[in-house]
Design an enzyme around this catalytic site. Structure first.
Site, PDB file in Angstrom:
ATOM      1  CE  LYS A  19      -4.208   1.716   2.165  1.00 31.06           C
ATOM      2  NZ  LYS A  19      -4.611   2.286   0.906  1.00 31.06           N
ATOM      3  N   GLY A  77       6.427   0.928   5.745  1.00 28.77           N
ATOM      4  CA  GLY A  77       7.320   0.000   5.052  1.00 28.77           C
ATOM      5  C   GLY A  77       7.379   0.250   3.559  1.00 28.77           C
ATOM      6  CB  CYS A  78       4.730   0.702   1.018  1.00 29.48           C
ATOM      7  SG  CYS A  78       3.973  -0.919   1.277  1.00 29.48           S
ATOM      8  CB  THR A  79       6.959   5.401   2.711  1.00 34.02           C
ATOM      9  OG1 THR A  79       5.553   5.577   2.532  1.00 34.02           O
ATOM     10  CG2 THR A  79       7.670   6.727   2.476  1.00 34.02           C
ATOM     11  CB  ALA A 104       8.691   3.793  -2.650  1.00 32.78           C
TER      12      ALA A 104
END
Length: 159
Positions: free
Chosen positions: A38, A43-45, A48
């Site tokens: 998401k 974590g995804c930030t 990325a």
């Protein structure tokens, strides 16, 4: 998780600009395709931003980076702008690529079971075959792990 040495499933999805991007657009190049749960979650930030920080290295190796989640094009636009992401993010709300790449799995969090994207990365070779498959990758080291693999496998261009 799909096996290394198998054909990578074709997909055509919308990027953060709303343009259609197909895996076949990258024929003749290695390409990193990473799946994440998401936009704008911690974590995804971090994942990325790690890919963004290493992007010049991927560019030198002529290896495009594509992130895929089930978030909307609008969500991807905001995520890209907020974090200055220089690579393609694809929107897969219908789970077309997510299911084809076998990353839609049962997950347990705080004792609750739900379906979601397991953070996974594929390196697809010049012929559309899966060269490297990495399941349950760590957000902070995923980009560097792929770069290390590329360097060790001789992908670095001769200067």
């Amino acid at each position: 998780m799909l096996a290394e040495g198998t054909k990578a499933p074709e997909f055509t999805l919308s990027d953060q600009e709303g343009k259609q991007v197909a895996l076949s657009d990258f024929a003749g190049k290695k390409v990193v395709v990473y799946f994440y749960p998401k936009d704008s979650t911690p974590g995804c930030t971090r994942q990325a931003c790690a890919f963004a920080a290493a992007y010049s290295e991927f560019t030198k190796l002529d290896v495009p980076v594509i992130g895929i989640s089930k978030d909307s094009v609008k969500s991807h636009q905001n995520f890209t702008a907020k974090n200055q992401l220089p690579f393609i993010l694809l929107s897969d709300p219908e789970l077309q690529a997510i299911q084809a790449y076998d990353v839609w799995k049962e997950k347990k969090m705080y004792g609750k079971v739900s379906m979601g994207v397991v953070r996974s990365t594929y390196l697809i070779d010049e012929n559309g075959m899966i060269e490297k498959a990495m399941e349950k990758v760590k957000p902070d080291t995923n980009a560097e792990d792929i770069l290390k693999y590329l360097r060790e496998s001789g992908t670095e261009k001769e200067s």
